[in-house]
Design a protein around this motif. Structure first.
Motif, PDB file in Angstrom:
ATOM      1  N   ALA A 194       0.829  -1.206   0.000  1.00  0.00           N
ATOM      2  CA  ALA A 194       0.000   0.000   0.000  1.00  0.00           C
ATOM      3  C   ALA A 194       0.862   1.255   0.000  1.00  0.00           C
ATOM      4  N   ALA A 195       1.975   1.224   0.734  1.00  0.00           N
ATOM      5  CA  ALA A 195       2.887   2.365   0.745  1.00  0.00           C
ATOM      6  C   ALA A 195       3.515   2.569  -0.625  1.00  0.00           C
ATOM      7  N   ALA A 196       3.886   1.474  -1.289  1.00  0.00           N
ATOM      8  CA  ALA A 196       4.422   1.590  -2.652  1.00  0.00           C
ATOM      9  C   ALA A 196       3.371   2.180  -3.583  1.00  0.00           C
ATOM     10  N   GLY A 197       2.116   1.752  -3.432  1.00  0.00           N
ATOM     11  CA  GLY A 197       1.047   2.323  -4.235  1.00  0.00           C
ATOM     12  C   GLY A 197       0.843   3.802  -3.955  1.00  0.00           C
ATOM     13  N   ALA A 198       1.036   4.210  -2.694  1.00  0.00           N
ATOM     14  CA  ALA A 198       0.904   5.631  -2.344  1.00  0.00           C
ATOM     15  C   ALA A 198       1.955   6.468  -3.061  1.00  0.00           C
ATOM     16  N   ILE A 199       3.162   5.939  -3.193  1.00  0.00           N
ATOM     17  CA  ILE A 199       4.222   6.660  -3.907  1.00  0.00           C
ATOM     18  C   ILE A 199       3.851   6.812  -5.383  1.00  0.00           C
ATOM     19  N   VAL A 200       3.317   5.735  -5.973  1.00  0.00           N
ATOM     20  CA  VAL A 200       2.953   5.782  -7.395  1.00  0.00           C
ATOM     21  C   VAL A 200       1.799   6.751  -7.636  1.00  0.00           C
ATOM     22  N   SER A 201       0.797   6.730  -6.764  1.00  0.00           N
ATOM     23  CA  SER A 201      -0.401   7.542  -6.978  1.00  0.00           C
ATOM     24  C   SER A 201      -0.271   8.956  -6.451  1.00  0.00           C
ATOM     25  N   GLY A 202       0.743   9.225  -5.638  1.00  0.00           N
ATOM     26  CA  GLY A 202       0.882  10.554  -5.057  1.00  0.00           C
ATOM     27  C   GLY A 202      -0.029  10.803  -3.877  1.00  0.00           C
ATOM     28  N   MET A 203      -0.408   9.761  -3.166  1.00  0.00           N
ATOM     29  CA  MET A 203      -1.262   9.931  -2.002  1.00  0.00           C
ATOM     30  C   MET A 203      -0.499  10.638  -0.886  1.00  0.00           C
ATOM     31  N   PRO A 204      -1.100  11.609  -0.210  1.00  0.00           N
ATOM     32  CA  PRO A 204      -0.405  12.305   0.871  1.00  0.00           C
ATOM     33  C   PRO A 204       0.030  11.353   1.975  1.00  0.00           C
ATOM     34  N   ALA A 205       1.167  11.676   2.581  1.00  0.00           N
ATOM     35  CA  ALA A 205       1.694  10.821   3.652  1.00  0.00           C
ATOM     36  C   ALA A 205       0.738  10.767   4.832  1.00  0.00           C
ATOM     37  N   GLY A 206       0.026  11.863   5.084  1.00  0.00           N
ATOM     38  CA  GLY A 206      -0.928  11.853   6.193  1.00  0.00           C
ATOM     39  C   GLY A 206      -2.030  10.840   6.004  1.00  0.00           C
ATOM     40  N   HIS A 207      -2.522  10.707   4.769  1.00  0.00           N
ATOM     41  CA  HIS A 207      -3.555   9.705   4.497  1.00  0.00           C
ATOM     42  C   HIS A 207      -3.007   8.292   4.672  1.00  0.00           C
ATOM     43  N   LEU A 208      -1.764   8.081   4.230  1.00  0.00           N
ATOM     44  CA  LEU A 208      -1.164   6.761   4.428  1.00  0.00           C
ATOM     45  C   LEU A 208      -1.015   6.462   5.911  1.00  0.00           C
ATOM     46  N   GLY A 209      -0.677   7.470   6.694  1.00  0.00           N
ATOM     47  CA  GLY A 209      -0.590   7.268   8.132  1.00  0.00           C
ATOM     48  C   GLY A 209      -1.920   6.874   8.737  1.00  0.00           C
ATOM     49  N   LEU A 210      -3.007   7.503   8.274  1.00  0.00           N
ATOM     50  CA  LEU A 210      -4.335   7.135   8.781  1.00  0.00           C
ATOM     51  C   LEU A 210      -4.684   5.698   8.404  1.00  0.00           C
TER      52      LEU A 210
END
Length: 450
Positions: A194-210
């Motif tokens: 999911a973290a790798a996907g966040a990097i690809v999609s540009g998801m904010p780090a705060g959302h990944l933390g949630l």
């Protein structure tokens, strides 16, 4: 630290546990990959539709403005609206599977245009989609059961339990250490893709933390439950059966029963019913007096009452007046429909307080911007754009002004409003509280192992 290294070596020797962790990582990676691909497909569809609309309007402009008739332009010019997926949408596609994210509208009555996209085959959405939310809600507990169901019973059945209890640092600390190590690796196998996907999609780090906090809280629920069951004096098979029964109840049976109860206690009609009611109001206007229809329209839109009297025969300003009156006729039903939807959503959030799977789904869908609130926000954006479209045409219709190429070039163009996702604070706190309570109960039970 030596105790943790010892537990790590023991885990590496358990080939079944290692295989389970690898399989979970693979499933999470596949789910994230499929989610990213679907999000990219939706972006490509939106871009392709926007380009097609540009070409269509360029081709239509000379033909529709040939006679300078604004009513013809308003009737035949379809304008595209779209709801781009958020950077976190790959985690949980939610309602984007069942509701349109691209919708073409024109200056006719709006409600029939909003809800005609609901006529899809429900069997296509029945199985759901294999995304990160599915893996987290349904599969993560199964892997935790595999990893944790025999923490104590395997030692008891092998005859090592008495020896372990005699060693320094044994007791509650031993079982918690083993459970935390195994569950921590399982959640890492789930979250790293999911973290790798966040990097690809540009998801904010705060959302990944949630997302990480929500998954950890959900995992804590199953860790506590596994420790509580595992502390009972029974064999590994019995523990596994009890935990599997809990999984069936908490993730399948109770959510289904809860949603069935909510459907009966908070009834919600279908958007198609609004569409039919609005169309009945519009079609019925053909049999009414044209002057009476315009009089009703002028009561809510007095700025156009200075218009010239209707000539004999058809006139566009009468036609668009009763189109808007059709929307106004069903406005109370629309408000009641939306309020019923939100009431059911609030009840579902309340259900998530007791059922961790429902709570995790609510958190992930809200972070991903694929929940009911996001869908209603898209409808609000379409409504605002439709109002701009009507206001663009009305001066030409009621002042009977000629509509030319320059006027066509000034047609409103839709631009999606900036996303304002609501933080899932309430659902996240409820899930964290439930996870903490179950983990505490499991830790107390682990301290009483005999």
């Amino acid at each position: 630290m030596s105790a943790w290294r010892h537990e790590w070596r023991l885990l590496l020797r358990a080939r079944g546990a290692v295989a389970a962790l690898l399989l979970l990582a693979v499933l999470s990676s596949v789910a994230v990959g499929l989610g990213l691909r679907e999000v990219q497909r939706q972006h490509d569809t939106i871009a392709r539709v926007a380009e097609l609309q540009h070409q269509e309007l360029a081709a239509q402009a000379p033909r529709l403005t040939r006679y300078g008739d604004a009513g013809t332009v308003a009737y035949y010019a379809f304008l595209t609206t779209w709801d781009p997926p958020s950077p976190a949408a790959y985690l949980a596609l939610g309602l984007r599977d069942a509701t349109p994210y691209v919708l073409r509208v024109r200056a006719l009555a709006l409600q029939s245009q909003l809800h005609e996209g609901e006529t899809f085959n429900p069997e296509l959405a029945l199985a759901g989609r294999f995304d990160f939310a599915f893996v987290a809600v349904y599969l993560l507990p199964l892997f935790l059961i595999v990893l944790l169901h025999d923490l104590v019973s395997s030692e008891r059945q092998s005859g090592r339990l008495a020896l372990l209890r005699a060693l320094p640092g044994a007791g509650r600390g031993l079982w918690l250490r083993r459970a935390v190590l195994r569950a921590g690796l399982a959640t890492a196998a789930l979250l790293l893709p999911a973290a790798a996907g966040a990097i690809v999609s540009g998801m904010p780090a705060g959302h990944l933390g949630l997302v990480a906090v929500a998954v950890l809280a959900y995992a804590a629920c199953w860790i506590g439950l596994a420790l509580w069951v595992g502390a009972r004096d029974a064999g590994s098979v019995a523990h596994a059966l009890v935990l599997m029964g809990a999984w069936v109840g908490l993730t399948l049976v109770l959510p289904t029963l809860g949603h069935a109860v909510l459907a009966r206690s908070v009834p919600v009609g279908q958007g198609v019913a609004l569409m039919l009611a609005q169309r009945e109001a519009v079609h019925g206007a053909w049999d009414l007096s044209r002057e009476a229809t315009l009089a009703r329209f002028f009561r809510s839109h007095p700025q156009w009452q200075h218009t010239a009297p209707l000539p004999a025969g058809f006139h566009w300003k009468w036609y668009y007046a009763f189109q808007q009156l059709g929307d106004e006729a069903v406005a109370p039903q629309v408000a009641a429909y939306r309020e019923a939807l939100m009431a059911r959503q609030r009840a579902t959030d309340g259900l998530g307080v007791a059922l961790p799977g429902v709570g995790l789904q609510a958190v992930l869908h809200r972070i991903a911007g694929t929940d009911l609130g996001a869908q209603l926000a898209y409808q609000d954006a379409i409504t605002a754009f439709h109002t701009r479209l009507r206001e663009h045409h009305y001066p030409y219709l009621f002042d009977e002004r000629r509509y030319g190429m320059d006027d066509f070039a000034r047609l409103p163009r839709y631009a999606p409003p900036p996303a304002r996702p609501q933080g899932p604070v309430g659902s996240l706190l409820a899930l964290a509280a439930l996870g903490g309570a179950l983990l505490l109960a499991g830790a107390r039970a682990a301290g009483r192992v005999r």
